[in-house]
Design a protein around this motif. Structure first.
Motif, PDB file in Angstrom:
ATOM      1  N   GLY A  86       1.638   9.346  -9.645  1.00 41.16           N
ATOM      2  CA  GLY A  86       1.572   9.970  -8.332  1.00 41.16           C
ATOM      3  C   GLY A  86       0.433   9.514  -7.455  1.00 41.16           C
ATOM      4  N   ASN A  87      -0.195   8.412  -7.833  1.00 40.63           N
ATOM      5  CA  ASN A  87      -1.316   7.894  -7.048  1.00 40.63           C
ATOM      6  C   ASN A  87      -0.870   6.666  -6.256  1.00 40.63           C
ATOM      7  OD1 ASN A  87      -3.900   7.750  -6.045  1.00 40.63           O
ATOM      8  ND2 ASN A  87      -4.756   6.744  -7.845  1.00 40.63           N
ATOM      9  N   ASN A  88       0.268   6.775  -5.600  1.00 40.74           N
ATOM     10  CA  ASN A  88       0.792   5.685  -4.780  1.00 40.74           C
ATOM     11  C   ASN A  88      -0.186   5.408  -3.639  1.00 40.74           C
ATOM     12  OD1 ASN A  88       2.438   3.763  -3.660  1.00 40.74           O
ATOM     13  ND2 ASN A  88       4.123   5.153  -3.144  1.00 40.74           N
ATOM     14  N   GLY A  89      -0.484   4.125  -3.432  1.00 40.67           N
ATOM     15  CA  GLY A  89      -1.431   3.754  -2.390  1.00 40.67           C
ATOM     16  C   GLY A  89      -2.838   3.580  -2.899  1.00 40.67           C
ATOM     17  N   SER A  90      -3.036   3.581  -4.217  1.00 34.69           N
ATOM     18  CA  SER A  90      -4.388   3.459  -4.771  1.00 34.69           C
ATOM     19  C   SER A  90      -5.022   2.110  -4.443  1.00 34.69           C
ATOM     20  CB  SER A  90      -4.369   3.658  -6.289  1.00 34.69           C
ATOM     21  OG  SER A  90      -3.570   2.668  -6.924  1.00 34.69           O
ATOM     22  N   THR A  91      -4.200   1.087  -4.180  1.00 35.79           N
ATOM     23  CA  THR A  91      -4.722  -0.229  -3.820  1.00 35.79           C
ATOM     24  C   THR A  91      -4.830  -0.412  -2.308  1.00 35.79           C
ATOM     25  OG1 THR A  91      -2.500  -1.222  -3.790  1.00 35.79           O
ATOM     26  CG2 THR A  91      -3.695  -1.262  -5.886  1.00 35.79           C
ATOM     27  N   GLY A  92      -4.532   0.657  -1.548  1.00 35.50           N
ATOM     28  CA  GLY A  92      -4.510   0.550  -0.094  1.00 35.50           C
ATOM     29  C   GLY A  92      -3.150   0.165   0.443  1.00 35.50           C
TER      30      GLY A  92
END
Length: 375
Positions: A86-92
């Motif tokens: 659920g940590n979508n977007g952790s890479t920006g």
């Protein structure tokens, strides 16, 4: 046997560390990552002064990270693991519906400064200045975003831009882009932050009224699609299972023998037409449009519908747009303020420019620190 099982996790962990260390030592070091589209850190030179300053330690840490055996696998595993928890977007970058990779919304706090530079330039410029800003992918294609994401504040930003540019003609393409997207047209690449050639064509149509031309119909172009395009969002995301885009060249046959592009970069000058197909063999295919980023580019069209000269102040979004504009201007001068450091006001006067067009994406306009060269 029970003791062995008890210590098995530790044995496996130590064995993994040893194997990775041996592989790091024996495997050849790579210079370039085609997935990430960047050069990898090589073994840093040692000196006691660099060790004392901490520079050697920083470079050696990057060297270890870049040259880890199976780096692509570990980068991808990290990205997909974060997505799964659920940590979508952790890479920006968000992994979105329909295979889109979309940049996290940019901090737009720098817009006021840069719009101020453009307004000051437009106020003093002896010819009319037109401004076109490309909205962000996440704003136009909002229905593909994950349920949890940061807010794209394009609406507020565009209203502020319009209010801050009384001396320029501002072409607001938000509604047009949303309508075209709703009609099923792909306006942005799925693996790259740029607009597609159709997106550039849509912007070209929107500019017609302000720049004084009648846009060509889509049927006027010979369209060739080249598959296998992975762009900048793909290379930064770690989502290696994403399918590639196709990049399209829209070529107006009437320009084939009439257009000459001259690129000046330092002391090197090269001439060709507007499409540099040699880049199709490279990892980054977007430079097929006008050979990518250069300080100073001139496109002359002997068959243009007018004898006017257009100056384009731009970021890379203009590269796929300018070939459409070339139908209507005998000469287009493009400057990229990241590399062109002479006063643009002098260029307008010395080159006999008739119109000025500024083209930026909203993200780049907010972060560019070179707009001061407009003065």
């Amino acid at each position: 046997m029970k003791k062995v099982y008890k210590h098995l996790p530790a044995i496996l962990f130590v064995g993994f560390i040893v194997v990775m260390m041996v592989l790091f030592i024996v495997l050849p070091k790579k210079e370039y990552s085609s997935s990430e589209k960047r050069y990898l850190q090589q073994a840093p030179a040692f000196s006691f002064s660099r060790l004392a300053s901490g520079d050697f330690g920083k470079d050696f840490e990057k060297f270890l990270s870049d040259q880890t055996a199976g780096r692509n696998f570990w980068v991808g595993l990290s990205s997909y693991y974060n997505y799964a928890i659920g940590n979508n977007g952790s890479t920006g970058i968000y992994l979105c519906r329909d295979g889109y990779l979309v940049n996290d919304p940019e901090d737009l706090s720098g817009l006021d400064r840069n719009i101020g530079f453009i307004e000051e330039f437009a106020e003093k410029c002896p010819v009319k200045t037109t401004v076109l800003i490309a909205p962000s992918t996440g704003y136009v294609c909002a229905d593909i975003l994950p349920s949890v994401h940061r807010e794209y504040r394009d609406d507020v930003a565009f209203e502020n831009i319009k209010a801050a540019l009384p001396s320029a003609d501002f072409v607001d393409i938000r509604t047009l882009f949303k309508d075209e997207y709703a009609a099923g047209h792909q306006l942005y690449y799925k693996t790259d932050h740029h607009w597609t050639t159709y997106g550039a064509y849509t912007a070209y149509r929107a500019l017609a009224g302000q720049l004084g031309y009648t846009p060509q119909e889509q049927s006027a172009y010979h369209i060739t699609a080249y598959p296998g395009f992975y762009g900048t969002t793909y290379s930064s995301s770690g989502f290696w299972m994403t399918k590639p885009d196709s990049v399209e060249v829209w070529d107006n046959p009437s320009n084939d023998s009439a257009v000459v592009t001259t690129i000046t970069d330092g002391e090197v000058t090269q001439q060709q037409d507007m499409f540099y197909l040699k880049h199709l063999e490279e990892d980054d295919k977007y430079p097929i449009f006008l050979d990518g980023n250069h300080p100073y580019t001139v496109i002359k069209n002997a068959a243009a519908s007018s004898d006017e000269k257009l100056l384009v102040i731009k970021d890379s979004f203009a590269h796929s747009l300018v070939p459409f504009l070339a139908d209507h201007f005998s000469e287009i001068v493009m400057v990229d303020l990241r590399y062109y450091t002479a006063p643009v006001s002098e260029l307008v006067k010395n080159e006999g420019i008739d119109r000025v067009l500024a083209v930026y994406s909203i993200d780049n306009l907010a972060t560019d620190t070179n707009l001061g060269w407009l003065q």
